[in-house]
Design a protein around this motif. Structure first.
Motif, PDB file in Angstrom:
ATOM      1  N   UNK A 131       0.831  -1.209   0.000  1.00 18.94           N
ATOM      2  CA  UNK A 131       0.000   0.000   0.000  1.00 18.94           C
ATOM      3  C   UNK A 131       0.866   1.260   0.000  1.00 18.94           C
ATOM      4  N   UNK A 132       1.910   1.239   0.822  1.00 10.47           N
ATOM      5  CA  UNK A 132       2.755   2.436   0.924  1.00 10.47           C
ATOM      6  C   UNK A 132       3.524   2.686  -0.373  1.00 10.47           C
ATOM      7  N   UNK A 156       2.305   2.088  -3.354  1.00 12.21           N
ATOM      8  CA  UNK A 156       1.315   2.674  -4.280  1.00 12.21           C
ATOM      9  C   UNK A 156       0.969   4.092  -3.863  1.00 12.21           C
ATOM     10  N   UNK A 157       0.733   4.289  -2.580  1.00 15.36           N
ATOM     11  CA  UNK A 157       0.331   5.611  -2.091  1.00 15.36           C
ATOM     12  C   UNK A 157       1.442   6.636  -2.304  1.00 15.36           C
ATOM     13  N   UNK A 158       2.663   6.271  -1.964  1.00 17.06           N
ATOM     14  CA  UNK A 158       3.777   7.207  -2.152  1.00 17.06           C
ATOM     15  C   UNK A 158       4.004   7.502  -3.629  1.00 17.06           C
ATOM     16  N   UNK A 159       3.806   6.499  -4.478  1.00 11.96           N
ATOM     17  CA  UNK A 159       3.958   6.738  -5.920  1.00 11.96           C
ATOM     18  C   UNK A 159       2.921   7.745  -6.404  1.00 11.96           C
ATOM     19  N   UNK A 160       1.681   7.589  -5.949  1.00 11.60           N
ATOM     20  CA  UNK A 160       0.622   8.500  -6.393  1.00 11.60           C
ATOM     21  C   UNK A 160       0.789   9.898  -5.810  1.00 11.60           C
ATOM     22  N   UNK A 161       1.339   9.983  -4.597  1.00 16.19           N
ATOM     23  CA  UNK A 161       1.555  11.297  -3.967  1.00 16.19           C
ATOM     24  C   UNK A 161       2.840  11.955  -4.458  1.00 16.19           C
ATOM     25  N   UNK A 198       5.832  10.949  -3.463  1.00 16.58           N
ATOM     26  CA  UNK A 198       6.684  11.018  -2.275  1.00 16.58           C
ATOM     27  C   UNK A 198       7.522   9.743  -2.148  1.00 16.58           C
ATOM     28  N   UNK A 229       9.767   5.487  -8.728  1.00 14.71           N
ATOM     29  CA  UNK A 229       8.336   5.224  -8.641  1.00 14.71           C
ATOM     30  C   UNK A 229       8.199   3.705  -8.587  1.00 14.71           C
ATOM     31  N   UNK A 230       7.107   3.241  -7.995  1.00 17.30           N
ATOM     32  CA  UNK A 230       6.983   1.791  -7.761  1.00 17.30           C
ATOM     33  C   UNK A 230       6.101   1.093  -8.794  1.00 17.30           C
ATOM     34  N   UNK A 275       2.901  -0.854 -10.077  1.00 12.42           N
ATOM     35  CA  UNK A 275       2.967  -1.252 -11.488  1.00 12.42           C
ATOM     36  C   UNK A 275       3.066  -0.091 -12.464  1.00 12.42           C
ATOM     37  N   UNK A 276       3.758   1.001 -12.121  1.00 15.64           N
ATOM     38  CA  UNK A 276       3.900   2.087 -13.088  1.00 15.64           C
ATOM     39  C   UNK A 276       4.699   1.582 -14.291  1.00 15.64           C
TER      40      UNK A 276
END
Lengths: 222, 222
Positions: free
Chosen positions: B44-45, B47-52, B54, B146-147, B149-150
């Protein structure tokens, strides 16, 4: 000075577990686990689809994640899936919502919902809970075709209200959503109902409240 | 014709739950739940950090997500955290990994790991499992910050090997990672060990295998 107060919908204003809880007779002892996994996968799919660039509307994600959860728990009957999805359209509203909204409006604060949900689903939710009149705006991520916590979602609030970020209060019971909004620059309140949850270990500054009465007290300085 | 075969690391080559399983005496009956939540939050972290926007290295995310999981289960002793993180550096390798790799290499297939993990952690993992020599490349997302599945993560394989997407086989036990790689354009194998897991309800074409012997048979046409 807070000019407008923006609420997350699912989990914050509306109880996402109220759908499955109505079907305990069919889901049996598993009902809360089915609901928890449904919710977990629903969020995962928003993040994964956002990162893959494969947006679909939230209603589709809600159906896909329920499909996953029912498979895991061995429910093969498709009729239960449709009944749960129907119940998801009229989720229970938390009890402290109406009085909080009326206080904010009485004090001239603009109000909005900012949600992953589609505009159609949001309208149905607020109508069925009789809280539609309290909101100036219903804002859906469908306009940017990417899900929270991408910054372009939170930026929709600025586009609608034309106020500086720091004059926006944002309320979410989802810790990661609160953190996403904090990273964007809003003044954020994480609604940790009954102090039941552990905060996500992610960077972001926010205040924690345990019910919505505390929100109006904070914003209105009461 | 498959020119190179790329493996996910965590969960695919290495058993992410082998760290917590070594501390059953401390974690008690909760050890598998601690481990499951640790893993869930770790993903989760990312995905969330990638979208933010951060990004922090995976080692930090592994520590943050463990912190979360230990808090949820009420473990306040910081020494257990450090011991679990140390154990995470030398996760057990699955038994079918070495023979699969040796078969692929014997047939002239290039091999790589493509992982959320840092290069340092990947090196430590393959060294401690004695499988370092089987890999032509260790590729970390740290190069693109970035993580998965980008798509830019999967594109690192193309940059390293200079082969067309369709000549790349990609193997992951993480259903969402397999789907991310399929969306990018690789020929994908979802490794569903012991057929224990339910496939994520996300779009993407892939083959399913239940062990790595089936992988070499598929790729080499044996």
């Amino acid at each position: 000075m807070i000019a407008c107060c923006v609420f997350d919908a699912y989990g914050t204003l509306f109880d996402v577990h109220s759908a499955a809880s109505k079907f305990q007779s069919i889901l049996g002892n598993h009902y809360s686990s089915v609901s928890a996994l449904w919710r977990q996968k629903q969020l995962e799919y928003t993040w994964l689809r956002s990162l893959m660039g494969r947006y679909v509307p939230f209603d589709q994600i809600t159906a896909d994640s329920l499909e996953y959860s029912l498979q895991v728990f061995g429910f093969q009957d498709q009729s239960i899936k449709q009944r749960l999805l129907d119940a998801y359209k009229t989720l229970d509203c938390f009890q402290d919502v109406p009085s909080c909204l009326s206080q904010l409006k009485a004090n001239g604060i603009h109000t909005a919902i900012l949600s992953n949900g589609t505009l159609g689903s949001l309208k149905t939710l607020v109508d069925s809970a009789n809280i539609a009149d309290w909101f100036d705006q219903l804002i859906s991520v469908s306009q940017v075709q990417i899900y929270k916590p991408h910054p372009s979602v939170y930026d929709l609030v600025i586009q609608k209200f034309g106020v500086p970020k720091e004059n926006v209060a944002f309320v979410s019971s989802n810790s990661w959503d609160a953190i996403g909004a904090a990273n964007f620059g809003f003044r954020v309140f994480w609604l940790n109902r009954n102090e039941k949850n552990v905060a996500d270990v992610l960077p972001g500054e926010y205040s924690t409240i345990s019910n919505l009465s505390q929100l109006s007290a904070n914003i209105l300085g009461g």
